[in-house]
Motif scaffolding. Structure first.
Motif, PDB file in Angstrom:
ATOM      1  N   LEU A   1     -19.159   8.258  21.100  1.00 15.31           N
ATOM      2  CA  LEU A   1     -18.119   7.545  21.832  1.00 15.31           C
ATOM      3  C   LEU A   1     -18.531   7.311  23.281  1.00 15.31           C
ATOM      4  O   LEU A   1     -18.235   6.275  23.869  1.00 15.31           O
ATOM      5  CB  LEU A   1     -16.814   8.340  21.788  1.00 15.31           C
ATOM      6  CG  LEU A   1     -16.038   8.324  20.474  1.00 15.31           C
ATOM      7  CD1 LEU A   1     -14.982   9.429  20.456  1.00 15.31           C
ATOM      8  CD2 LEU A   1     -15.361   6.978  20.260  1.00 15.31           C
ATOM      9  N   ARG A   2     -19.204   8.271  23.853  1.00 10.93           N
ATOM     10  CA  ARG A   2     -19.560   8.180  25.270  1.00 10.93           C
ATOM     11  C   ARG A   2     -20.760   7.280  25.527  1.00 10.93           C
ATOM     12  O   ARG A   2     -20.866   6.672  26.595  1.00 10.93           O
ATOM     13  CB  ARG A   2     -19.823   9.581  25.827  1.00 10.93           C
ATOM     14  CG  ARG A   2     -18.568  10.437  25.867  1.00 10.93           C
ATOM     15  CD  ARG A   2     -18.750  11.690  26.683  1.00 10.93           C
ATOM     16  NE  ARG A   2     -17.482  12.422  26.791  1.00 10.93           N
ATOM     17  CZ  ARG A   2     -17.310  13.526  27.517  1.00 10.93           C
ATOM     18  NH1 ARG A   2     -18.313  14.010  28.205  1.00 10.93           N
ATOM     19  NH2 ARG A   2     -16.147  14.113  27.563  1.00 10.93           N
ATOM     20  N   PHE A   3     -21.660   7.195  24.576  1.00 17.00           N
ATOM     21  CA  PHE A   3     -22.903   6.462  24.818  1.00 17.00           C
ATOM     22  C   PHE A   3     -22.869   5.016  24.329  1.00 17.00           C
ATOM     23  O   PHE A   3     -23.733   4.225  24.705  1.00 17.00           O
ATOM     24  CB  PHE A   3     -24.078   7.182  24.140  1.00 17.00           C
ATOM     25  CG  PHE A   3     -24.667   8.286  24.973  1.00 17.00           C
ATOM     26  CD1 PHE A   3     -25.706   8.042  25.848  1.00 17.00           C
ATOM     27  CD2 PHE A   3     -24.170   9.573  24.888  1.00 17.00           C
ATOM     28  CE1 PHE A   3     -26.249   9.055  26.625  1.00 17.00           C
ATOM     29  CE2 PHE A   3     -24.699  10.597  25.652  1.00 17.00           C
ATOM     30  CZ  PHE A   3     -25.746  10.345  26.532  1.00 17.00           C
ATOM     31  N   LEU A   4     -21.893   4.666  23.474  1.00 15.21           N
ATOM     32  CA  LEU A   4     -21.927   3.352  22.851  1.00 15.21           C
ATOM     33  C   LEU A   4     -20.861   2.417  23.414  1.00 15.21           C
ATOM     34  O   LEU A   4     -19.923   2.845  24.064  1.00 15.21           O
ATOM     35  CB  LEU A   4     -21.738   3.501  21.332  1.00 15.21           C
ATOM     36  CG  LEU A   4     -22.825   4.298  20.623  1.00 15.21           C
ATOM     37  CD1 LEU A   4     -22.462   4.485  19.163  1.00 15.21           C
ATOM     38  CD2 LEU A   4     -24.180   3.624  20.752  1.00 15.21           C
ATOM     39  N   ASP A   5     -21.028   1.125  23.147  1.00 13.72           N
ATOM     40  CA  ASP A   5     -20.116   0.107  23.644  1.00 13.72           C
ATOM     41  C   ASP A   5     -18.733   0.248  23.018  1.00 13.72           C
ATOM     42  O   ASP A   5     -18.541   0.947  22.016  1.00 13.72           O
ATOM     43  CB  ASP A   5     -20.678  -1.289  23.357  1.00 13.72           C
ATOM     44  CG  ASP A   5     -21.916  -1.585  24.201  1.00 13.72           C
ATOM     45  OD1 ASP A   5     -22.020  -0.988  25.289  1.00 13.72           O
ATOM     46  OD2 ASP A   5     -22.761  -2.371  23.770  1.00 13.72           O
ATOM     47  N   GLN A   6     -17.771  -0.491  23.556  1.00 17.24           N
ATOM     48  CA  GLN A   6     -16.364  -0.317  23.223  1.00 17.24           C
ATOM     49  C   GLN A   6     -16.056  -0.389  21.730  1.00 17.24           C
ATOM     50  O   GLN A   6     -15.364   0.454  21.186  1.00 17.24           O
ATOM     51  CB  GLN A   6     -15.524  -1.369  23.960  1.00 17.24           C
ATOM     52  CG  GLN A   6     -15.428  -1.123  25.457  1.00 17.24           C
ATOM     53  CD  GLN A   6     -14.601   0.098  25.810  1.00 17.24           C
ATOM     54  OE1 GLN A   6     -13.710   0.470  25.064  1.00 17.24           O
ATOM     55  NE2 GLN A   6     -14.905   0.730  26.921  1.00 17.24           N
TER      56      GLN A   6
END
Length: 298
Positions: A200-205
């Motif tokens: 969740l933190r590293f990837l796009d929306q």
């Protein structure tokens, strides 16, 4: 010594800080947190025992309008949680209009004559004290709350006062969990959730909402090294998403795995050898069998 227990569901709309409040109350991270909405997908139980008092908290998914079968499962989890507890902790924002889903929750409480404590979270973002007092007065008129507590899960402000109000809801009862328990979640679920948080933190929306994590292997080596081997599969809905998750030269997946491994080592108190793989399961959020498989696991 007479023991007391209370089962409390933490409810509210997405991104109001329910999981952050749970982690603060527990004193350790048992629920994943991110700035993206709908991070929590299923019910996460956190347990605190202080002397004769045991508080059992259920962190629920953000109450929202479902857009797929996964969303329907999440909404059902909220309703089931409210039906099966002694009281609820409703978490709201300190500003803005009351949302339709929040009014729906209040109606649900009225039908069940549910004892409810209201937590107005994120007060660290409010500069005008008069605006906060007006917010408290407005919300207090909407339901006969047991208590109203302005808090900040970010810096811990007023969490002790919130705990005291929740503790008043406990009734004489045996303790349902060991006094040293923090959660009822299996270790595989905790490991999978840690990996999903990093995704969740590293990837796009958009991509994270189509991701699930399954821990296929979790075993401590029998050579006396104390090392635990964990193998996990990250499922996504499209081939194009798979490439983004892996990243150029595997760089993105490596960073995600490294951060997840670091958190796992803190939680499980041992060295971890983590291997992550990525597979495609098209439209899994609308496939009941896959939803059951993934969400039962995490």
């Amino acid at each position: 010594m007479t023991t007391k227990t209370a089962f409390v569901a933490i409810v509210g709309c997405p991104n109001v800080g329910k999981s952050s409040i749970l982690n603060r109350l527990i004193g350790q991270k048992v629920a994943i947190v991110s700035e993206k909405p709908q991070t929590t997908r299923t019910k996460i139980t956190g347990i605190v025992t202080k002397g004769d008092l045991q508080m059992v908290f259920t962190d629920t998914p953000g109450f929202h309008r479902p857009r797929n079968k996964l969303g329907e499962r999440m909404a059902k989890a909220v309703s089931e949680s409210v039906a099966g507890v002694d009281a609820c902790l409703l978490v709201v924002e300190p500003e803005g209009e009351l949302r339709d889903k929040e009014r729906e929750l209040l109606d649900m409480f009225r039908r069940r004559e549910m004892p409810v404590v209201l937590a107005i979270n994120k007060i660290d973002k409010i500069k005008n004290r008069e605006a906060l007092m007006s917010r408290i007065a407005f919300l207090s008129g909407l339901y006969d709350f047991e208590a109203v507590a302005p808090v900040s899960a970010a810096d811990g402000s007023n969490l002790d006062a919130l705990w005291d109000e929740l503790a008043k809801l406990a009734q004489p009862s045996v303790h349902f969990f060991p006094d040293d328990a923090l959660t009822d979640q299996p270790e595989r679920v905790i490991a999978a959730e840690i990996i999903r948080e990093k995704l969740l933190r590293f990837l796009d929306q958009e991509i994270p909402h189509g991701i699930a994590v399954s821990v296929e292997k979790m075993r401590e080596r029998d050579d006396g090294s104390g090392l635990m081997d964990i193998e996990a599969t990250v499922y996504c809905e499209r081939e194009s998403h798979k490439g983004i998750i892996i990243g150029k030269g595997g760089g993105t997946l490596k960073r995600i795995s490294t951060r997840a491994r670091e958190d796992m080592e803190k939680f499980f108190c041992c060295k971890i050898n983590l291997r992550c793989f990525v597979k495609v399961k098209e439209d899994w959020r609308n496939r009941e069998g896959l939803i059951g498989q993934f969400i039962m696991e995490n």
